[in-house]
Design an enzyme around this catalytic site. Structure first.
Site, PDB file in Angstrom:
ATOM      1  N   GLY A  97       0.876  -1.177   0.000  1.00 55.61           N
ATOM      2  CA  GLY A  97       0.000   0.000   0.000  1.00 55.61           C
ATOM      3  C   GLY A  97       0.906   1.218   0.000  1.00 55.61           C
ATOM      4  O   GLY A  97       2.135   1.071   0.052  1.00 55.61           O
ATOM      5  N   ARG A 100       4.516   5.538   2.038  1.00 47.95           N
ATOM      6  CA  ARG A 100       5.167   6.836   2.271  1.00 47.95           C
ATOM      7  C   ARG A 100       4.686   7.901   1.292  1.00 47.95           C
ATOM      8  O   ARG A 100       5.332   8.928   1.129  1.00 47.95           O
ATOM      9  CB  ARG A 100       6.661   6.675   2.129  1.00 47.95           C
ATOM     10  CG  ARG A 100       7.037   6.050   0.794  1.00 47.95           C
ATOM     11  CD  ARG A 100       8.397   6.382   0.451  1.00 47.95           C
ATOM     12  NE  ARG A 100       8.922   5.439  -0.532  1.00 47.95           N
ATOM     13  CZ  ARG A 100      10.157   5.490  -0.947  1.00 47.95           C
ATOM     14  NH1 ARG A 100      10.960   6.398  -0.474  1.00 47.95           N
ATOM     15  NH2 ARG A 100      10.579   4.625  -1.840  1.00 47.95           N
ATOM     16  N   LYS A 120       5.005  12.116  -2.504  1.00 46.28           N
ATOM     17  CA  LYS A 120       5.840  10.984  -2.084  1.00 46.28           C
ATOM     18  C   LYS A 120       6.817  11.444  -1.008  1.00 46.28           C
ATOM     19  O   LYS A 120       7.515  12.442  -1.192  1.00 46.28           O
ATOM     20  CB  LYS A 120       6.597  10.447  -3.308  1.00 46.28           C
ATOM     21  CG  LYS A 120       7.305   9.131  -3.087  1.00 46.28           C
ATOM     22  CD  LYS A 120       7.711   8.517  -4.426  1.00 46.28           C
ATOM     23  CE  LYS A 120       8.459   7.220  -4.244  1.00 46.28           C
ATOM     24  NZ  LYS A 120       8.792   6.600  -5.529  1.00 46.28           N
ATOM     25  N   ASP A 132      10.019   4.267   7.177  1.00 47.11           N
ATOM     26  CA  ASP A 132       9.884   5.511   7.946  1.00 47.11           C
ATOM     27  C   ASP A 132       8.931   6.504   7.280  1.00 47.11           C
ATOM     28  O   ASP A 132       8.765   7.622   7.757  1.00 47.11           O
ATOM     29  CB  ASP A 132      11.266   6.163   8.128  1.00 47.11           C
ATOM     30  CG  ASP A 132      11.957   6.413   6.799  1.00 47.11           C
ATOM     31  OD1 ASP A 132      11.325   6.233   5.741  1.00 47.11           O
ATOM     32  OD2 ASP A 132      13.149   6.794   6.817  1.00 47.11           O
ATOM     33  N   GLY A 133       8.362   6.123   6.148  1.00 43.00           N
ATOM     34  CA  GLY A 133       7.403   7.003   5.484  1.00 43.00           C
ATOM     35  C   GLY A 133       8.034   8.152   4.716  1.00 43.00           C
ATOM     36  O   GLY A 133       7.325   8.988   4.155  1.00 43.00           O
ATOM     37  N   ARG A 183       4.260  13.732  -7.436  1.00 44.86           N
ATOM     38  CA  ARG A 183       4.159  12.926  -8.665  1.00 44.86           C
ATOM     39  C   ARG A 183       2.809  13.163  -9.327  1.00 44.86           C
ATOM     40  O   ARG A 183       1.773  13.196  -8.656  1.00 44.86           O
ATOM     41  CB  ARG A 183       4.331  11.459  -8.304  1.00 44.86           C
ATOM     42  CG  ARG A 183       4.218  10.528  -9.485  1.00 44.86           C
ATOM     43  CD  ARG A 183       4.888   9.216  -9.200  1.00 44.86           C
ATOM     44  NE  ARG A 183       4.180   8.429  -8.218  1.00 44.86           N
ATOM     45  CZ  ARG A 183       4.688   7.322  -7.647  1.00 44.86           C
ATOM     46  NH1 ARG A 183       5.898   6.913  -7.947  1.00 44.86           N
ATOM     47  NH2 ARG A 183       3.989   6.652  -6.775  1.00 44.86           N
ATOM     48  N   ASP A 259       3.160  -4.261  -8.191  1.00 40.11           N
ATOM     49  CA  ASP A 259       2.693  -3.028  -7.542  1.00 40.11           C
ATOM     50  C   ASP A 259       3.344  -1.800  -8.183  1.00 40.11           C
ATOM     51  O   ASP A 259       2.984  -0.676  -7.832  1.00 40.11           O
ATOM     52  CB  ASP A 259       2.966  -3.055  -6.033  1.00 40.11           C
ATOM     53  CG  ASP A 259       4.425  -3.307  -5.713  1.00 40.11           C
ATOM     54  OD1 ASP A 259       4.985  -4.295  -6.217  1.00 40.11           O
ATOM     55  OD2 ASP A 259       5.026  -2.516  -4.968  1.00 40.11           O
ATOM     56  N   ASN A 260       4.280  -2.019  -9.088  1.00 37.30           N
ATOM     57  CA  ASN A 260       4.899  -0.903  -9.793  1.00 37.30           C
ATOM     58  C   ASN A 260       4.455  -0.858 -11.253  1.00 37.30           C
ATOM     59  O   ASN A 260       5.128  -0.237 -12.086  1.00 37.30           O
ATOM     60  CB  ASN A 260       6.422  -1.004  -9.721  1.00 37.30           C
ATOM     61  CG  ASN A 260       6.947  -0.747  -8.312  1.00 37.30           C
ATOM     62  OD1 ASN A 260       6.258  -0.132  -7.505  1.00 37.30           O
ATOM     63  ND2 ASN A 260       8.149  -1.205  -8.026  1.00 37.30           N
ATOM     64  N   ASP A 269       7.122   4.323 -10.882  1.00 34.38           N
ATOM     65  CA  ASP A 269       7.976   4.071  -9.724  1.00 34.38           C
ATOM     66  C   ASP A 269       9.443   3.882 -10.124  1.00 34.38           C
ATOM     67  O   ASP A 269       9.882   2.803 -10.472  1.00 34.38           O
ATOM     68  CB  ASP A 269       7.483   2.850  -8.939  1.00 34.38           C
ATOM     69  CG  ASP A 269       7.290   3.227  -7.481  1.00 34.38           C
ATOM     70  OD1 ASP A 269       7.786   4.286  -7.086  1.00 34.38           O
ATOM     71  OD2 ASP A 269       6.657   2.462  -6.744  1.00 34.38           O
TER      72      ASP A 269
HETATM   73  P1  AMP Z   1       8.860   0.562  -3.784  1.00 39.59           P
HETATM   74  O1  AMP Z   1      10.038  -0.345  -3.704  1.00 39.59           O
HETATM   75  O2  AMP Z   1       9.203   2.012  -3.672  1.00 39.59           O
HETATM   76  O3  AMP Z   1       7.987   0.271  -4.954  1.00 39.59           O
HETATM   77  O4  AMP Z   1       7.973   0.269  -2.478  1.00 39.59           O
HETATM   78  C1  AMP Z   1       7.417  -0.981  -2.175  1.00 39.59           C
HETATM   79  C2  AMP Z   1       6.527  -0.858  -0.955  1.00 39.59           C
HETATM   80  O5  AMP Z   1       7.283  -0.411   0.164  1.00 39.59           O
HETATM   81  C3  AMP Z   1       5.391   0.132  -1.105  1.00 39.59           C
HETATM   82  O6  AMP Z   1       4.294  -0.347  -0.375  1.00 39.59           O
HETATM   83  C4  AMP Z   1       5.966   1.385  -0.488  1.00 39.59           C
HETATM   84  O7  AMP Z   1       4.983   2.272  -0.044  1.00 39.59           O
HETATM   85  C5  AMP Z   1       6.764   0.816   0.668  1.00 39.59           C
HETATM   86  N1  AMP Z   1       7.891   1.680   1.041  1.00 39.59           N
HETATM   87  C6  AMP Z   1       9.036   1.903   0.352  1.00 39.59           C
HETATM   88  N2  AMP Z   1       9.840   2.741   1.032  1.00 39.59           N
HETATM   89  C7  AMP Z   1       9.201   3.072   2.177  1.00 39.59           C
HETATM   90  C8  AMP Z   1       9.510   3.898   3.289  1.00 39.59           C
HETATM   91  N3  AMP Z   1      10.658   4.573   3.381  1.00 39.59           N
HETATM   92  N4  AMP Z   1       8.600   3.984   4.266  1.00 39.59           N
HETATM   93  C9  AMP Z   1       7.434   3.308   4.224  1.00 39.59           C
HETATM   94  N5  AMP Z   1       7.094   2.508   3.207  1.00 39.59           N
HETATM   95  C10 AMP Z   1       7.951   2.376   2.184  1.00 39.59           C
HETATM   96 MG    MG Z   2       6.342   0.998  -5.627  1.00 39.59          MG
END
Ligand code: AMP
Ligand code: MG
Length: 498
Positions: A97, A100, A120, A132-133, A183, A259-260, A269
């Site tokens: 989900g 962040r 983002k 950490d969001g 974004r 998810d991407n 992404d």
């Molecule tokens: P991503 O690799 O950026 O496509 O992220 C995959 C999942 O990890 C998604 O659900 C993102 O929202 C979550 N995510 C990535 N980086 C963070 C972060 N620093 N804090 C919280 N969630 C993250």
């Molecule tokens: Mg992603």
């Protein structure tokens, strides 16, 4: 009408129409961004702002900075974190989900187009897991520049309106600068949104979701009996075409998890992506991808694998049990021809071939084999090829290859092939110059802009943005930005930790 601007600025409005909120509540969580302290604009994308009908002085606008750093809400914005799931590196993960990022709202621009505004780096959400969001300046700059690069190369992509930097520290492999990115995308609905419904056996939710995409993007299909089939076909065709264009321009995404993958087939992404410097067909840009699942030459297969996940998730919408499966299989069979058609078209344009001939495929493949064997700089070679004269020596082109004799054989075949073309040389050259970019976002160029930005000098971001927003133009005086990377920056592989 909500107003973006303060009293000193021109008085234009953003019209939000937040249709995602009409979905059942389990699709999202409402929450406000957690603001970044000490925000400053690292860059504002004036070109995109103009396309969205926004004022040209956004970078001077204190209210806008507050909104883009999560310290205020634009009028009409109703922020949510979206719930979705997806397959990561081949394995289903139900716990995904927006971890962040927040969807701030859906803008309807003056042409009636719908644009998701997604902030983002906006703080913790119920889907943050161990994260950490936050987002860091390094990755935000990379995403910001790459979206523009892709869009102006003619590849469907999300883009970004601005990057905000701060003095907040965010910890990755080392302490980094906290940042936010705004974004802009036609949609943030991913294959993973459909998988979320399918795996929770929520057929009603699935129908809601599909109807929502159709209502917001394909309203002309709303009353058709095969509307869901059309939606799936569209995703398959657009994904195949998008990936063909990635291959033609030498773009390696790095994390093609479902998810991407956007339901509208946008490049989505940007993490450890890379544009190839030396052509290595099996190049892996993501350091964490030890098995090479997302290697450059595996992207077309993975695109199909991802479409299979989507098709499976949409099965309940396609018909009764075996009928639905038959439809899904038939649509998935369209992926390969759609990909082939798009890639051959892209390579014909790169080679300046207007007509179609049967062995064009072979001519292209033998060139790529040679480029791989000789580690030829992909972008520089194709740009130089624009000046090919079949009747002259081509010393510069030969010099790209260690095995010059092998290139001579290929260039002879190419020269003969060109002799059968109906267009003259100048026409071909100008066509090729529009298909072979001079400027791409090489990792070392992005890295240089990042290092300066981390010291508070954002000027390099602006320079790169200008080049990448017109990548086929000559840009006199910027030859240094076309150079292959220095040896110590070759083949940088990045990790997912963004
Ligand atoms: P991503 O690799 O950026 O496509 O992220 C995959 C999942 O990890 C998604 O659900 C993102 O929202 C979550 N995510 C990535 N980086 C963070 C972060 N620093 N804090 C919280 N969630 C993250
Ligand atoms: Mg992603």
């Amino acid at each position: 009408m909500p107003e973006l601007t303060d009293e000193h600025s021109s008085n234009r409005a953003i019209h939000f129409d937040n249709q995602f909120l009409s979905l059942p509540e389990h699709f999202y969580t409402r929450l406000n961004p957690q603001g970044l302290t000490t925000p400053v604009f690292a860059s504002v994308n004036h070109k995109l702002a103009a396309e969205l009908g926004l004022p040209d002085d956004l970078d001077q606008n204190a209210n806008f900075l507050k909104a883009m750093s999560g310290n205020a809400l634009l009028e009409g914005s109703e922020p949510i974190a979206m719930k979705y799931t997806g397959h990561q590196f081949g394995y289903y993960n139900p716990d995904l989900g927006d971890g962040r990022g927040l969807l701030l709202g859906e803008q309807i621009d003056r042409q009636g187009r719908r644009w998701d505004w997604h902030l983002k780096g906006a703080g913790l959400t119920p889907y943050s897991r161990q994260g950490d969001g936050r987002a860091v300046l390094r990755s935000s700059i990379r995403e910001y520049l790459c979206g523009e690069a892709m869009h102006h190369l003619g590849i469907a992509s999300t883009r970004a309106l601005c990057v905000v930097a701060s003095r907040e520290k965010v910890y990755r492999e080392k302490p980094e600068t906290g940042a936010m990115l705004l974004r802009i995308a036609s949609t943030h609905i991913r294959f993973g949104h459909f998988e979320y419904c399918y795996y929770r056996k929520d057929e009603a939710g699935l129908r809601h979701l599909a109807d929502h995409v159709i209502l917001t993007h394909f309203p002309q299909w709303q009353d058709l009996p095969d509307k869901y089939e059309r939606l799936l076909r569209n995703a398959i065709q657009r994904t195949a075409t998008m990936i063909a264009k990635w291959q033609a321009v030498g773009f390696c995404h790095g994390v093609m998890n479902t998810d991407n993958m956007s339901i509208l087939g946008d490049t989505f992404d940007f993490g450890p992506f890379a544009f190839l410097d030396d052509f290595q067909a099996n190049y892996i840009c993501n350091r964490t991808d030890t098995g090479g699942r997302y290697a450059f030459n595996n992207q077309p297969n993975i695109g199909l694998w991802n479409c299979q996940c989507l098709a499976q998730a949409m099965l309940p919408l396609l018909g009764t049990h075996s009928d639905g499966e038959q439809i899904a299989i038939r649509l998935l069979k369209e992926y390969e021809p759609a990909f082939q058609m798009a890639i051959v078209k892209a390579f014909r344009a790169k080679l300046g071939l207007q007509s179609e001939q049967e062995n064009d495929h072979q001519l292209i493949q033998s060139l790529l084999n040679l480029m791989h064997a000789n580690k030829v700089d992909y972008t520089r070679f194709f740009r130089n090829l624009c000046e090919f004269h079949s009747t002259q020596e081509h010393g510069d082109l030969r010099d790209h290859f260690v095995d010059r004799e092998a290139f001579d054989i290929w260039s002879q075949q190419y020269g003969q092939r060109l002799a059968n073309e109906p267009i003259d040389r100048p026409t071909r050259e100008s066509m090729m110059l529009q298909s072979n970019p001079k400027f791409i976002l090489r990792n070392y160029l992005a890295q240089r802009a990042i290092e300066r930005a981390e010291k508070g000098d954002f000027s390099e971001i602006g320079r790169l943005l200008t080049l990448l927003q017109a990548p086929f133009d000559e840009h006199e005086g910027f030859a240094a930005y076309t150079a292959s990377p220095p040896d110590d920056s070759k083949g940088i592989a990045l990790s997912c930790s963004s």
